[in-house]
Each structure stands twice: as structure tokens, then as C-alpha cells.
Design a protein around this motif. Structure first.
Motif, short mmCIF file in Angstrom:
data_model
loop_
_atom_site.label_atom_id
_atom_site.label_comp_id
_atom_site.label_asym_id
_atom_site.label_seq_id
_atom_site.Cartn_x
_atom_site.Cartn_y
_atom_site.Cartn_z
N UNK A 1 27.15 42.77 74.42
CA UNK A 1 25.84 43.06 74.98
C UNK A 1 25.17 41.77 75.42
N UNK A 2 23.98 41.89 76.04
CA UNK A 2 23.19 40.70 76.37
C UNK A 2 21.87 40.75 75.59
N UNK A 3 21.13 39.67 75.65
CA UNK A 3 19.93 39.52 74.83
C UNK A 3 18.87 40.57 75.15
N UNK A 4 18.68 40.88 76.43
CA UNK A 4 17.67 41.86 76.82
C UNK A 4 18.00 43.24 76.29
N UNK A 5 19.25 43.65 76.49
CA UNK A 5 19.70 44.96 76.02
C UNK A 5 19.61 45.04 74.50
N UNK A 6 19.99 43.96 73.83
CA UNK A 6 19.93 43.93 72.37
C UNK A 6 18.50 44.09 71.88
#
Length: 293
Positions: free
Chosen positions: A124-129
Motif C-alpha cells: 500500500x501507500x501512505x495515503x491509502x494506509x
């Protein structure tokens, strides 16, 4: 001061519970494959130090039962809610947070510490997380949320440190040299079943159970006879394969893993038998150890 407690791992299928369990215990206690519903029993792995004992429990993935065996698997998961000192609820960055809300509601009502572990964060990426964390915080407001990657050992040291802080004061529940509550025969069955999960497709692995009928340990070797049970004659043919090639592969790969597990020479014989509808027979399930009591 000595600390000890039961740290039970629950969650939906295929979110990485068994991989996490193996990382925390430091041994391959649970089957961990890419296929869902690999864990069928509640399996304990015990971590000991001079002043602490953590009794981890891996449990089957939470699901809506379609037959008797799955009912027993769900009972293992629900029993883990009853005796936990600390609950690890494992999810990942892919699954819908609102899946199996009935079980989640039971977790929400628990008064013990709940650590919500968002696994596979490397996918995942930071925004989605951040969005995922917000959704889970709304669903389980009292849970402590920790992002991890069990496969890559990211966050597992921090998790272990937090578990140690939360453990209650207590004497040890098991001998300090004990690694698990399961007998050797159980791990023989699980290792053979793991190979079947890896080498066969479709419904075959889910229609299979393994029973060890002979386990004779000698000074430098162990002699094992095991029976692979299937539900239909056609499945028996698939397990054995043309001229027995498929079963020979399972036997060879199982023997290699068993020798590594027991650190001894293994002589393994496997047989295949048909036991129709064993997954729906309470008597047969009891014989295979599907008893959450």
C-alpha cells in the motif's frame, strides 16, 4: 516479577495470521501458504524468557460456515475471544473492514487490550494506509492500531515490545522448555497437508485430512505411517496421480520438511483412503481433533 498471558490471533482468512504467528514465535508452528483457510485448528506457540511467558494462539480465519468442519473452525476462533489476555486482530490493506461484522461486534465488546494489526503495508501507500486506519478506528475505537508487514518483519519487534508491556503478572502456564501445546503427530499431519495445499488445486486440498497411524521414534530416526483421507474416489486418483507420481512428490517433500522439523532421519509411508463426507460427520471430526473444548 513474572509476566505471563494468552495472546490470541484472530481475523478473516488469508490476512497473514499464520505468518505473523511464526514470526513472533520464531518457529514454523503454523502452515502459511497463499491459499485461504489453511489453518483449521487453534495452535499454540509459546515464547519463554526468565521473567515472561507469552502463549500465542493462531486460529482459523473467520468465515460463514458451509459445513460441519467450518462450524468447528469458527468455534476455534470464537474460543480465542473467551480466554485471551491480549487480542491481536489481524487485517490487511486489501480486505473490506466491514467483512464479518458479527465477529467484529464481539471483538468491539471485549474489555481486554485489543491490538489491531494492519498487515501487508508493503502493498500500500501512505495515503491509502491513512484512510484504512481511519476506517478501522471508527469500527474499533478502543483498539490500538499498528501497521505491520509480517512477511518482511516490519513492525513485529515493536508489536512484541507492546505485548510485553501489556502482559499481566502471572506465573508460567506451561513448562519453560515447551514450544507448543500440540503433540508431534499433529505437526506431521500439518506438514503433509501443507504439501497437498501447495501441489494440488481446486477443491482437493479442502477435501483432505491427514491422520498419523504410526509414529515410532528411535535414537537417530522416526518411522511414520500416515493416511491421507479424501471424500471421493476421483479425489483419491488425483492425490495418487499417474503411476503414483503425485503421491511420491508429496511423500518426498513432506519427508524433507519433517527431517528439518525433527532434526532426524524420517522414514515416511503415506496411503490414501476414501472417507465420504468426513467434513460433515461430527464423529469423524472429533477423531481428527476438531474439538474447541
Amino acid at each position: 516479577m513474572h509476566k505471563a498471558g494468552f495472546v490470541n490471533i484472530v481475523g478473516n482468512p488469508n490476512v497473514g495470521k499464520s505468518t505473523l504467528m511464526n514470526q513472533l514465535v520464531g518457529e514454523r508452528i503454523s502452515i502459511a501458504t497463499f491459499k485461504a483457510q489453511t489453518t483449521r485448528h487453534r495452535i499454540m506457540g509459546i515464547v519463554n524468557t526468565d521473567d515472561m511467558q507469552i502463549v500465542f494462539s493462531d486460529t482459523p480465519g473467520v468465515l460463514k460456515p458451509n459445513y460441519k468442519m467450518q462450524e468447528m473452525m469458527l468455534a476455534f476462533s470464537e474460543s480465542a475471544l473467551a480466554d485471551a489476555d491480549i487480542l491481536l486482530y489481524v487485517t490487511d490493506v486489501i480486505e473490506n473492514p466491514e467483512k464479518n461484522m458479527d465477529f467484529l461486534d464481539k471483538v468491539k465488546k471485549m474489555s481486554i487490550p485489543v491490538l489491531l494489526l494492519i498487515n501487508k503495508i508493503d502493498e500500500s501507500d501512505q495515503t491509502k494506509l491513512g484512510d484504512i486506519v481511519e476506517k478501522w478506528h471508527a469500527l474499533l475505537p478502543n483498539a490500538e492500531i499498528l501497521p505491520i508487514s509480517a512477511k518482511n518483519k516490519f513492525g513485529t519487534d515493536m508489536l512484541l515490545k507492546r505485548i510485553k508491556e501489556l502482559l499481566p503478572e502471572s506465573p508460567a502456564f506451561f513448562d519453560k522448555d515447551q514450544l507448543t501445546d500440540k503433540p508431534a503427530r499433529f505437526f506431521v499431519s500439518e506438514i503433509i497437508r501443507e504439501k497437498i495445499l501447495l501441489y494440488y488445486s481446486k477443491e482437493i486440498p479442502y477435501s483432505v485430512e491427514v491422520r498419523v497411524e504410526r509414529f515410532k521414534e528411535e535414537d537417530d530416526r522416526i518411522r511414520i505411517n500416515a493416511v491421507i483421507y479424501v471424500e471421493r474416489d476421483s479425489q483419491k486418483g488425483i492425490i495418487i496421480g499417474h503411476q503414483g507420481v503425485a503421491l511420491k512428490k508429496v511423500n518426498m517433500e513432506s519427508r524433507k520438511s519433517l527431517e528439518k522439523f525433527f532434526n532426524k532421519k524420517i522414514f515416511l509411508e503415506t496411503f490414501v483412503k476414501v472417507d465420504k463426507d468426513w467434513r460433515s460427520s461430527q464423529k469423524e471430526l472429533d477423531a481428527f481433533g476438531y474439538n474447541p473444548e
